[in-house]
Scaffold this motif. Structure first.
Motif, PDB file in Angstrom:
ATOM      1  N   UNK A  17      59.988  31.638  24.478  1.00 38.85           N
ATOM      2  CA  UNK A  17      60.324  32.660  23.481  1.00 38.85           C
ATOM      3  C   UNK A  17      60.538  34.026  24.132  1.00 38.85           C
ATOM      4  N   UNK A  18      59.730  34.349  25.126  1.00 40.46           N
ATOM      5  CA  UNK A  18      59.912  35.628  25.826  1.00 40.46           C
ATOM      6  C   UNK A  18      61.258  35.649  26.543  1.00 40.46           C
ATOM      7  N   UNK A  19      61.615  34.548  27.188  1.00 41.28           N
ATOM      8  CA  UNK A  19      62.905  34.504  27.874  1.00 41.28           C
ATOM      9  C   UNK A  19      64.064  34.547  26.876  1.00 41.28           C
ATOM     10  N   UNK A  20      63.885  33.952  25.691  1.00 42.54           N
ATOM     11  CA  UNK A  20      64.923  34.037  24.661  1.00 42.54           C
ATOM     12  C   UNK A  20      65.073  35.459  24.143  1.00 42.54           C
ATOM     13  N   UNK A  21      63.954  36.170  24.000  1.00 45.37           N
ATOM     14  CA  UNK A  21      64.047  37.567  23.586  1.00 45.37           C
ATOM     15  C   UNK A  21      64.803  38.396  24.610  1.00 45.37           C
ATOM     16  N   UNK A  22      64.566  38.112  25.883  1.00 47.02           N
ATOM     17  CA  UNK A  22      65.297  38.825  26.935  1.00 47.02           C
ATOM     18  C   UNK A  22      66.797  38.553  26.820  1.00 47.02           C
ATOM     19  N   UNK A  23      67.171  37.293  26.592  1.00 41.59           N
ATOM     20  CA  UNK A  23      68.587  36.945  26.456  1.00 41.59           C
ATOM     21  C   UNK A  23      69.163  37.560  25.192  1.00 41.59           C
ATOM     22  N   UNK A  25      68.355  40.456  23.826  1.00 45.13           N
ATOM     23  CA  UNK A  25      68.603  41.881  24.001  1.00 45.13           C
ATOM     24  C   UNK A  25      69.570  42.183  25.142  1.00 45.13           C
ATOM     25  N   UNK A  26      69.601  41.373  26.183  1.00 47.35           N
ATOM     26  CA  UNK A  26      70.429  41.650  27.346  1.00 47.35           C
ATOM     27  C   UNK A  26      71.662  40.752  27.433  1.00 47.35           C
ATOM     28  N   UNK A  27      71.896  39.939  26.412  1.00 45.85           N
ATOM     29  CA  UNK A  27      73.011  39.004  26.467  1.00 45.85           C
ATOM     30  C   UNK A  27      74.333  39.719  26.653  1.00 45.85           C
ATOM     31  N   UNK A  32      76.223  34.572  23.378  1.00 49.23           N
ATOM     32  CA  UNK A  32      74.932  34.399  24.039  1.00 49.23           C
ATOM     33  C   UNK A  32      73.784  34.786  23.116  1.00 49.23           C
ATOM     34  N   UNK A  33      73.994  35.796  22.322  1.00 51.55           N
ATOM     35  CA  UNK A  33      72.951  36.222  21.390  1.00 51.55           C
ATOM     36  C   UNK A  33      72.766  35.207  20.263  1.00 51.55           C
ATOM     37  N   UNK A  34      73.850  34.610  19.800  1.00 51.91           N
ATOM     38  CA  UNK A  34      73.746  33.571  18.775  1.00 51.91           C
ATOM     39  C   UNK A  34      72.976  32.373  19.324  1.00 51.91           C
ATOM     40  N   UNK A  35      73.285  31.974  20.543  1.00 53.64           N
ATOM     41  CA  UNK A  35      72.576  30.860  21.160  1.00 53.64           C
ATOM     42  C   UNK A  35      71.109  31.191  21.392  1.00 53.64           C
ATOM     43  N   UNK A  36      70.805  32.441  21.726  1.00 53.31           N
ATOM     44  CA  UNK A  36      69.414  32.840  21.907  1.00 53.31           C
ATOM     45  C   UNK A  36      68.646  32.751  20.590  1.00 53.31           C
ATOM     46  N   UNK A  37      69.268  33.168  19.494  1.00 53.33           N
ATOM     47  CA  UNK A  37      68.608  33.058  18.193  1.00 53.33           C
ATOM     48  C   UNK A  37      68.382  31.600  17.809  1.00 53.33           C
TER      49      UNK A  37
END
Length: 89
Positions: A17-23, A25-27, A32-37
């Motif tokens: 989850x922490x790595x997804x939050x990084x992606x 915000x920094x995607x 990339x942000x849709x995939x992170x969500x």
């Protein structure tokens, strides 16, 4: 033994989850942000399932199923909005 497995599972999903939050915000792009969500929803489902295993309740599995359905619909709607600028045609 199951307590160790649950602790490791919670740790791994927390790290994911922490790595997804990084992606998120920094995607570099919107995709990339849709995939992170979407991946965050999958990780949240995993955490809910682990809570259900740890607590021994079946209601958590139903909550995980509902979150999976809502997450899928949300991801599709957001992707459609990004592609067309409109959700309902």
């Amino acid at each position: 033994m199951i307590a160790y497995a649950l602790a490791i599972g919670f740790g791994m999903l927390g790290l994911a989850l922490v790595m997804n939050l990084w992606r998120l915000f920094k995607g570099p792009g919107v995709a990339d942000r849709i995939l992170a969500l979407d991946t965050m929803v999958i990780n949240a489902i995993g955490i809910i399932v682990l809570i259900g295993i740890a607590g021994g309740s079946g209601i958590s599995f139903e909550a995980a199923l509902l979150l999976a359905m809502v997450g899928f619909v949300g991801t599709v709607a957001y992707a459609k909005f990004c592609l067309r600028g409109d959700i309902i045609e």
